[in-house]
Design an enzyme around this catalytic site. Structure first.
Site, mmCIF file in Angstrom:
data_model
loop_
_atom_site.group_PDB
_atom_site.id
_atom_site.type_symbol
_atom_site.label_atom_id
_atom_site.label_comp_id
_atom_site.label_asym_id
_atom_site.label_seq_id
_atom_site.Cartn_x
_atom_site.Cartn_y
_atom_site.Cartn_z
ATOM 1 N N CYS A 171 0.863 -1.183 0.000
ATOM 2 C CA CYS A 171 0.000 0.000 0.000
ATOM 3 C C CYS A 171 0.897 1.229 0.000
ATOM 4 C CB CYS A 171 -0.852 -0.027 1.264
ATOM 5 S SG CYS A 171 -1.657 1.529 1.625
ATOM 6 N N ASP A 172 0.507 2.244 -0.751
ATOM 7 C CA ASP A 172 1.339 3.446 -0.843
ATOM 8 C C ASP A 172 1.077 4.454 0.286
ATOM 9 O OD1 ASP A 172 -1.085 4.676 -1.391
ATOM 10 O OD2 ASP A 172 -0.654 5.047 -3.497
ATOM 11 N N HIS A 201 -4.321 0.045 6.126
ATOM 12 C CA HIS A 201 -5.156 1.233 6.397
ATOM 13 C C HIS A 201 -5.634 1.234 7.856
ATOM 14 C CE1 HIS A 201 -6.265 1.959 1.854
ATOM 15 N NE2 HIS A 201 -4.957 1.952 2.100
ATOM 16 N N TYR A 264 -6.161 6.605 7.872
ATOM 17 C CA TYR A 264 -7.401 5.834 7.674
ATOM 18 C C TYR A 264 -8.073 5.451 8.993
ATOM 19 C CZ TYR A 264 -7.067 5.263 2.595
ATOM 20 O OH TYR A 264 -7.054 5.479 1.240
HETATM 21 P P1 NAD Z 1 -9.599 2.270 -12.167
HETATM 22 O O1 NAD Z 1 -11.014 1.857 -12.161
HETATM 23 O O2 NAD Z 1 -9.170 3.526 -12.815
HETATM 24 O O3 NAD Z 1 -8.729 1.109 -12.882
HETATM 25 C C1 NAD Z 1 -8.908 -0.245 -12.663
HETATM 26 C C2 NAD Z 1 -8.889 -1.006 -13.981
HETATM 27 O O4 NAD Z 1 -9.087 -2.403 -13.686
HETATM 28 C C3 NAD Z 1 -10.004 -0.629 -14.967
HETATM 29 O O5 NAD Z 1 -9.464 -0.251 -16.206
HETATM 30 C C4 NAD Z 1 -10.856 -1.881 -15.069
HETATM 31 O O6 NAD Z 1 -11.420 -2.096 -16.337
HETATM 32 C C5 NAD Z 1 -9.860 -2.967 -14.727
HETATM 33 N N1 NAD Z 1 -10.445 -4.227 -14.237
HETATM 34 C C6 NAD Z 1 -11.532 -4.396 -13.473
HETATM 35 N N2 NAD Z 1 -11.721 -5.704 -13.234
HETATM 36 C C7 NAD Z 1 -10.735 -6.370 -13.870
HETATM 37 C C8 NAD Z 1 -10.384 -7.746 -13.998
HETATM 38 N N3 NAD Z 1 -11.118 -8.702 -13.408
HETATM 39 N N4 NAD Z 1 -9.310 -8.070 -14.722
HETATM 40 C C9 NAD Z 1 -8.567 -7.113 -15.321
HETATM 41 N N5 NAD Z 1 -8.836 -5.801 -15.241
HETATM 42 C C10 NAD Z 1 -9.907 -5.440 -14.514
HETATM 43 O O7 NAD Z 1 -9.124 2.243 -10.662
HETATM 44 P P2 NAD Z 1 -7.924 3.018 -9.950
HETATM 45 O O8 NAD Z 1 -8.457 4.158 -9.218
HETATM 46 O O9 NAD Z 1 -6.856 3.246 -10.937
HETATM 47 O O10 NAD Z 1 -7.444 1.947 -8.906
HETATM 48 C C11 NAD Z 1 -7.012 0.647 -9.288
HETATM 49 C C12 NAD Z 1 -6.815 -0.232 -8.086
HETATM 50 O O11 NAD Z 1 -5.670 0.173 -7.351
HETATM 51 C C13 NAD Z 1 -7.968 -0.204 -7.075
HETATM 52 O O12 NAD Z 1 -8.135 -1.481 -6.524
HETATM 53 C C14 NAD Z 1 -7.481 0.774 -6.040
HETATM 54 O O13 NAD Z 1 -8.130 0.616 -4.821
HETATM 55 C C15 NAD Z 1 -6.040 0.366 -5.992
HETATM 56 N N6 NAD Z 1 -5.103 1.316 -5.405
HETATM 57 C C16 NAD Z 1 -4.321 0.851 -4.410
HETATM 58 C C17 NAD Z 1 -3.366 1.635 -3.846
HETATM 59 C C18 NAD Z 1 -2.542 1.060 -2.744
HETATM 60 O O14 NAD Z 1 -1.784 1.759 -2.143
HETATM 61 N N7 NAD Z 1 -2.649 -0.226 -2.443
HETATM 62 C C19 NAD Z 1 -3.204 2.932 -4.284
HETATM 63 C C20 NAD Z 1 -4.004 3.401 -5.299
HETATM 64 C C21 NAD Z 1 -4.941 2.576 -5.876
HETATM 65 C C1 G6P Z 2 -4.305 5.796 -1.149
HETATM 66 C C2 G6P Z 2 -4.458 4.432 -0.578
HETATM 67 C C3 G6P Z 2 -5.064 3.514 -1.590
HETATM 68 C C4 G6P Z 2 -6.380 4.066 -2.096
HETATM 69 C C5 G6P Z 2 -6.191 5.471 -2.615
HETATM 70 C C6 G6P Z 2 -7.554 6.081 -2.885
HETATM 71 O O1 G6P Z 2 -3.378 5.788 -2.171
HETATM 72 O O2 G6P Z 2 -3.252 3.869 -0.147
HETATM 73 O O3 G6P Z 2 -5.238 2.245 -1.030
HETATM 74 O O4 G6P Z 2 -6.875 3.252 -3.137
HETATM 75 O O5 G6P Z 2 -5.539 6.259 -1.670
HETATM 76 O O6 G6P Z 2 -7.415 7.216 -3.612
HETATM 77 P P1 G6P Z 2 -8.653 7.836 -4.396
HETATM 78 O O7 G6P Z 2 -8.065 9.043 -5.007
HETATM 79 O O8 G6P Z 2 -9.064 6.780 -5.414
HETATM 80 O O9 G6P Z 2 -9.721 8.094 -3.402
HETATM 81 MN MN MN Z 3 -3.689 1.650 0.353
#
Ligand code: NAD
Ligand code: G6P
Ligand code: MN
Length: 442
Positions: A171-172, A201, A264
């Site tokens: 997680c970032d 979180h 969080y």
């Molecule tokens: P987004 O909706 O812009 O992008 C997600 C993409 O996944 C979409 O293009 C969608 O079509 C695709 N997708 C959906 N189901 C799929 C599947 N079964 N197989 C392949 N592709 C599939 O979302 P986002 O805002 O860019 O976030 C992406 C993910 O990263 C989310 O789960 C978000 O919570 C996570 N995230 C995590 C962190 C972290 O720190 N862990 C930080 C930022 C975002």
């Molecule tokens: C942080 C968290 C992620 C989360 C994101 C949500 O980066 O570590 O887990 O997905 O924030 O950001 P958003 O802009 O989509 O609310």
């Molecule tokens: Mn996170």
């Protein structure tokens, strides 16, 4: 010289892809790349991202990197070395439902926390298990570096189904917190060795050792947090949600001044305040749809329209660099330190060993080496974490067993929920809204 790597982005159409690929290119000396593959189930989003990444490669002089986009898993994963996973099952439309259904009942409506996070978890487990399954089939030696949320829940599902998968869950948020603290209070985060424990979180810093200053700076940071609220760092500039989140860190720290909290925790400690401030008609999902998603479509459109200047427009801070650092650490045995989401197995000695926790870990050629705390955590944090772990375990049980009863127990135990009556109301409405995505619960 290290072999040139093949990187597949699962969720290629994600709004975070440009930031990640930019970080890959910025680190080409440590992570030489032969091929980038974008894998997504949504062709339109994947095609848009292909245009953006193709533009970026040409602009930065990386024409020799092979780029492809595909909706076929075999093509996407066969022979690849790294998978960066960032899928969002149900997209922003379903995130909006998660947030708005919970808020309708005056409960926290949030992407990863509270009942919104549980609804998302029930969708996300299927999607991520599918990706991990494809990798076991088509590229069993590849490393999966996962950002897909909600991390605690999906990691638990993967832990149960593919216990030996080569996967790192990260997680970032901790680096974003650290960066924000550093720019606000005049430190250089690059000098820090932070110690931390919790669930994803849902955790606390225990010390922040500054190598240049030669001391633990956490006590002075706590002092500053209690007297001077933080402003967002440049990567969150102008973002009201993140400004509120970082301001809430001061509220948490004033009341509980022993540790620096993860922001969080506001959802679990002050759910009433969060709900009071929420706009039930226009939630975070709406903001992201009108912001990041729109911006991504606009970048692609500019390229289609033949623009060559001022096309790329994104700033996700260290998000891309962090996942690239994990890849280079594995590849070159760099043994860098990260906060990672791992099975506890004694890292937090007085918490159940099968909990999925977030702790510091070193990453090298042999994989992840988590750090053990070696001393018990206090009852306040332990009690909060135990309830949360149990709620998440019950949710994952509900998913695998198709059990309505377990889902209701999970919803009731979630720390943002005041009673079983409202837990059931929200659960029933979420089942209806998620018919396409959740397993049938009986
Ligand atoms: P987004 O909706 O812009 O992008 C997600 C993409 O996944 C979409 O293009 C969608 O079509 C695709 N997708 C959906 N189901 C799929 C599947 N079964 N197989 C392949 N592709 C599939 O979302 P986002 O805002 O860019 O976030 C992406 C993910 O990263 C989310 O789960 C978000 O919570 C996570 N995230 C995590 C962190 C972290 O720190 N862990 C930080 C930022 C975002
Ligand atoms: C942080 C968290 C992620 C989360 C994101 C949500 O980066 O570590 O887990 O997905 O924030 O950001 P958003 O802009 O989509 O609310
Ligand atoms: Mn996170």
């Amino acid at each position: 010289m290290t072999n040139k790597q093949i990187i597949t982005i699962a969720g290629g159409g994600s709004t975070y892809t440009p930031g990640i690929i930019q970080a890959v290119l910025n680190n080409a000396d440590r992570l030489p790349v032969a091929e980038i593959r974008l894998y997504d189930i949504d062709k339109k989003r994947n095609d848009d991202m292909y245009l953006i990444i193709d533009f970026m490669l040409k602009k930065d002089g990386y024409d020799q990197v092979q780029l492809s986009s595909t909706e076929d898993p075999k093509t996407a994963f066969s022979g690849c070395d790294f998978i960066f996973s960032q899928i969002r099952v149900g997209g922003m439309k379903m995130r909006e439902q998660d947030e708005k259904i919970a808020l309708k009942y005056d409960l926290v409506g949030q992407e990863t926390c509270g009942l919104g996070g549980f609804a998302y978890g029930m969708r996300s487990m299927s999607g991520l298990l599918e990706i991990v399954g494809y990798v076991q089939e088509f590229a069993p030696d590849a490393w999966i570096l996962n950002y897909t949320n909600p991390e605690s829940i999906v990691s638990e599902a993967v832990r149960r189904t593919y216990p030996t998968a080569k996967m790192i869950n990260a997680c970032d948020m901790t680096i974003s917190i650290e960066e924000t603290i550093a720019v606000n209070y005049g430190y250089d985060r690059k000098n820090w060795i932070p110690s931390y424990y919790g669930l994803n979180h849902f955790g606390w810093y225990t010390s922040i050792y500054d190598k240049a200053l030669g001391r633990d700076v956490m006590p002075e940071i706590i002092e500053k947090l209690t007297t001077q609220e933080m402003a967002v760092a440049d990567f969150n500039a102008g973002d009201k949600t993140w400004q509120e989140a970082f301001s809430m860190m001061s509220v948490i720290t004033k009341n509980f001044p022993t540790h620096v909290p993860n922001n969080y925790l506001e959802y679990y400690l002050y759910p009433d305040m969060v709900v009071e401030h929420a706009d039930k008609e226009y939630t975070r999902a709406n903001m992201v749809m009108d912001g990041r998603e729109k911006n991504t479509r606009e970048m692609a459109q500019k390229i289609r329209d033949g623009f060559t200047e001022d096309v790329l427009n994104f700033n996700f801070g260290e998000h891309g660099q962090y996942i690239v650092d994990m890849a280079t650490s594995l590849l070159n045995d760099e043994r860098r330190r990260f906060m990672l989401i791992v099975p506890n197995q004694g890292a937090i000695p007085n918490l159940r060993p099968d909990a999925v926790v977030e702790v510091p870990a070193y990453v090298g050629a042999t994989g992840v080496e988590p750090i053990s705390l070696r001393q018990p955590i206090n009852d306040f944090h332990k009690g909060l974490m135990e309830a949360q772990v149990a709620a998440e375990k019950l949710l994952v049980d509900a998913y695998f067993e198709g059990s309505y009863q377990k889902a209701l127990q999970a919803f009731t135990l979630n720390q943002t929920v005041p009673n079983a009556r409202v837990a059931k109301l929200v659960l029933d409405e979420m089942i209806e809204a998620n018919k396409e995505y959740w397993p049938t619960l009986v």
